[in-house]
Design an enzyme around this catalytic site. Structure first.
Site, short mmCIF file in Angstrom:
data_model
loop_
_atom_site.label_atom_id
_atom_site.label_comp_id
_atom_site.label_asym_id
_atom_site.label_seq_id
_atom_site.Cartn_x
_atom_site.Cartn_y
_atom_site.Cartn_z
N ASN A 1 -1.89 8.38 14.81
CA ASN A 1 -2.68 8.99 15.89
C ASN A 1 -3.17 10.41 15.44
O ASN A 1 -4.50 10.61 15.81
CB ASN A 1 -2.06 8.86 17.23
CG ASN A 1 -2.04 7.58 18.02
OD1 ASN A 1 -2.23 6.43 17.44
ND2 ASN A 1 -1.44 7.38 19.16
N GLU A 2 -2.41 11.01 14.81
CA GLU A 2 -2.74 12.34 14.17
C GLU A 2 -4.08 12.32 13.13
O GLU A 2 -5.08 12.65 13.12
CB GLU A 2 -1.78 13.17 13.48
CG GLU A 2 -0.70 13.57 14.66
CD GLU A 2 0.11 12.53 15.11
OE1 GLU A 2 0.23 11.71 14.44
OE2 GLU A 2 0.55 12.50 16.21
N GLU B 1 -8.14 -3.70 9.14
CA GLU B 1 -6.68 -3.60 9.53
C GLU B 1 -7.04 -3.01 11.00
O GLU B 1 -6.19 -3.09 11.95
CB GLU B 1 -5.90 -2.55 8.53
CG GLU B 1 -4.56 -2.70 9.19
CD GLU B 1 -3.62 -1.61 8.37
OE1 GLU B 1 -4.05 -1.20 7.36
OE2 GLU B 1 -2.45 -1.32 8.95
N TYR C 1 0.75 -1.13 0.02
CA TYR C 1 0.02 -0.07 -0.10
C TYR C 1 0.95 1.21 0.08
O TYR C 1 0.88 2.09 -0.82
CB TYR C 1 -0.84 -0.10 1.38
CG TYR C 1 -2.11 -0.61 1.01
CD1 TYR C 1 -2.26 -1.73 0.14
CD2 TYR C 1 -3.53 -0.10 1.49
CE1 TYR C 1 -3.57 -2.35 -0.02
CE2 TYR C 1 -4.74 -0.81 1.69
CZ TYR C 1 -4.56 -1.71 0.58
OH TYR C 1 -5.99 -2.25 0.42
#
Lengths: 346, 395
Positions: free
Chosen positions: B381-382, B244, B128
């Protein structure tokens, strides 16, 4: 008020910065830092020739410095270049040898490389907590001796006649188990088993404590230099990396974190300057705690703001990040020094 | 309210525990516990053990060989497996590609690839991310040009986890350069042995090798390896990403990590007393434990809701953020509990009178540094915060 460095110190810092820039580029630095003996003799000699070690010793004792600001000028540069050479040992050994009235010339010229052997397994960072004993010979186990691989002499703390004394042990007389450190550089364990030793100071508790605090100040300055580098590098990255069609630095969520990082670094720099000025245990403890916490935060933020690239060995930031996190564990972590400060309230 | 598992779920938990006690090889668990790299052979051995019980393809429907578990059963298994130091089940074939083929694959693709995933014939990796397309996946540049019955692929993928072991890679490729960023992408299955593929290792911060760069130069791929429709790969990619992000809180890993930190701090002497009695250290540990206890319930609330409505909600993003923070905080305390000895490079621990560091603790600092990745990968996390902002705030 004047926060400018004196011309002499600025010149020293500039020359040192240039020397490190030309001799310790990141590839060479990593080659030195991650392979025994974790020391480049040619680089070390160049540092000594520049007179760096003279900056750790007062003029009375034959040096050209010895103040907290001298340590700052040198170790900020060491941090900015991530230099793994065992200069910290020299900075701590200098006042000990001076106090003992020893000939400082071999240290100043870089011929003798000293390492401090103070930590013990159950009493890290605290010379008074050690159990090593002796007189003309020493028996005990010293751990986390930074620069043990390169050292020609160990300065060992041990009990003698109920007092904490300082001894010199020649490296060839001691059994040294060297190990590499995850942030680069070498440390080692020094096993003493009836090992010949020479007593330098019979009552050395306060002198050793002061020498350790000088080392802590040096580590604070090293951290400030390394944090400056991480900040500048992260800012460059935010300006060059594009995602979603624009520079990631244009996102306010990341901008605020950069501003927070810069503010934290200026706080760390400020308390380090204060500790360099006062040169007392209390202020040094405050500085080492605050800098330790900040160094870890800056390291983690710099990696996170970089994303995956910050996690790679090839990108220099990862090595700065490791050093910044691990120097907190050297000579007392943030909790150890917070407890020292809190202990003063009783 | 009743916060406990149902009697059936409790019985299932007992069954999982007994299975792990009996079937998880002790040598593999010891390596996982010590933070050592889990070898390809270890992973294959563990997959085979799970498959013989029918527990390997946990998210697949029963008709394709799945165990028929819901989100709660999967969570119970994950938690117990992490606490027992089982190797993780590699997600690429089992949790990512499998469900994609079941939903989007042709009958021939299902019949050929699914059994080979289950029996371990094919080790899959994910293609990816690219150097210019990480969080912004839609900007990927790897090109596939149709020539007769083949696609010709040129470009570069990166962060390819365990790609050095892989037989096959599933890739997102651009098949229409003129379309909008999220259109013109296709989902292609590529044999890693095809000429023109080069895998280069990326060494990580702590010195380990788990990710790679993969370069494609005029790689010829049979057109039958296209999954779903040409230029509609984004639909497939999005579906895969929802898979995922399950189990992302990592509760089981954190429970195991908390137990280890407590055990280490209880036997570590620091300045004449046990580290666990040090009020500063104990307070830090207590704060993480509170977060973890809260997160366990948060996770179960999310699972109950997912069970009820049939799919996980936006809370998964909150769990990803907090779950990675808790794990990183525990990694940090574990490293700090070792003091200066944490800096020892694993495998270099000196002997002396007594070991400086117990073998199982040698990798504490390396794990701390390696696990900086968990707040970066799988949607940083952002990015999770951006997802939450969009879904919740209406600002």
């Amino acid at each position: 008020m004047n926060f400018e460095m004196t011309d002499d110190r600025r010149m020293l810092a500039d020359s040192l910065g240039k020397l490190l820039g030309s001799q310790y580029g990141i590839e060479h630095r990593n080659a030195v830092a991650y392979e025994a003996p974790f020391h480049d003799k040619a680089g070390w000699n160049a540092l000594a020739e520049l007179g760096i070690i003279y900056a750790f010793v007062s003029e009375d004792a034959g040096g050209m410095g010895g103040s907290g600001f001298d340590l700052l000028a040198v170790f900020e540069q060491m941090g900015a270049a991530l230099c793994p050479e065992p200069l910290l040992g020299a900075a701590m050994a200098a006042p000990l040898l001076a106090e003992a009235g020893e000939d400082l010339e071999p240290l100043l010229a870089g011929e003798a490389i000293y390492a401090l052997a103070v930590d013990e397994l159950e009493a890290p960072w605290d010379a008074e907590g050690g159990t090593t004993e002796g007189g003309a010979a020493l028996t005990g186990r010293k751990t986390s001796v930074y620069g043990a691989n390169a050292a020609t002499h160990f300065l060992v703390s041990a009990r003698q006649a109920g007092k904490l004394a300082l001894f010199e042990v020649k490296a060839e007389d001691a059994a040294v188990t060297p190990w590499g450190m995850i942030d680069g550089g070498g440390a080692g364990e020094v096993m003493l088993d009836g090992t010949p030793a020479r007593c330098l100071l019979p009552d050395a508790g306060e002198t050793i404590a002061a020498a350790l605090d000088r080392g802590r100040l040096a580590l604070c300055a090293e951290a400030v230099g390394a944090m400056d580098w991480c900040y500048a590098t992260t800012l460059d990255y935010l300006k060059s990396r594009k995602q979603f069609g624009r520079e990631i630095g244009s996102f306010q969520a990341l901008q605020h974190r950069m501003v927070e990082m810069k503010t934290a670094i200026e706080q760390a720099r400020s308390i380090t300057i204060l500790a360099a000025d006062r040169m007392d245990g209390h202020t040094t403890a405050m500085a080492k705690s605050l800098v330790g916490r900040t160094a870890r935060k800056v390291s983690e933020e710099a990696i996170q703001l970089h994303g995956g690239i910050g996690m790679t060995w090839e990108y220099p930031l990862s090595h700065y990040a490791k050093r910044l996190v691990m120097l907190d564990a050297q000579l007392g972590d943030a909790d150890f020094h917070t407890a020292r400060v809190a202990g003063s309230y009783a | 309210m009743d916060l406990s598992y149902s009697p059936q779920e409790q019985a299932f938990q007992e069954e999982v525990r007994a299975f792990l006690a009996d079937e998880l090889p002790a040598d593999i668990a010891a390596r996982v516990k010590a933070g050592e790299e889990v070898s390809k052979a270890d992973t294959e051995r563990w997959h085979a053990i799970l498959q013989s019980r029918g527990w390997l393809a946990q998210t697949w429907p029963e008709e394709h060989g799945g165990p028929g578990w819901g989100p709660v059963e999967r969570h119970i298994f994950d938690e117990e497996a992490a606490r027992a130091y089982a190797p993780r089940i590699l997600p690429f074939g089992l949790q990512m590609l499998g469900p994609v083929l079941i939903k989007f694959g042709s009958d021939e693709q299902k019949a050929h690839y699914l059994p080979r995933i289950l029996d371990g014939t094919d080790w899959w990796c994910q293609g990816y991310s690219e150097p210019g397309a990480g969080s912004d996946l839609a900007s990927l540049k790897t090109k596939a040009v149709r020539e007769g019955d083949e696609y010709v692929v040129n470009g570069q993928k990166t962060w390819t986890t365990l790609g050095q072991h892989a037989d096959w890679i599933f890739c997102l490729v651009r098949t229409d350069a003129g379309a909008k960023p999220q259109a013109g992408i296709s989902f292609l299955l590529i044999d890693m042995k095809t000429p023109g593929i080069e895998v280069r290792p990326i060494k990580l911060i702590e010195g380990g090798h788990e990710v790679n760069e993969v370069f494609f130069t005029d790689v010829r791929v049979p057109a039958e390896n296209l999954v779903w429709k040409e230029n509609d790969g984004w639909t497939v990619a999005k579906y895969l990403l929802t898979h995922e992000r399950t189990g992302i809180a990592g509760v089981g890993f954190s429970i195991a990590a908390l137990e280890r930190v407590k055990a280490l701090a209880a036997r570590t002497m620091r300045g004449g007393k046990r580290l666990i009695e040090d009020p500063l250290f104990a307070a830090r540990l207590a704060e993480v434990e509170m977060d973890l206890e809260a997160m366990k319930i948060f996770n179960l609330r999310m699972l109950a809701e997912a069970q009820r409505v049939g799919h996980p909600g936006v809370e998964t993003s909150m769990l990803k953020i907090r779950g990675t923070e808790v794990r990183q905080a525990l990694n940090d305390l574990y490293r700090r509990a070792l003091g200066p000895a944490a800096a020892l490079i694993p495998g270099e621990a000196p002997g002396g009178n007594a070991a400086l560091v117990e073998p199982e603790d040698e990798a504490a600092a390396a794990s701390y540094f390696n696990n900086r990745k968990i707040s970066i990968f799988g949607g940083s996390n952002e990015i999770q915060k951006n997802i939450l902002t969009k879904a919740m705030l209406e600002l």
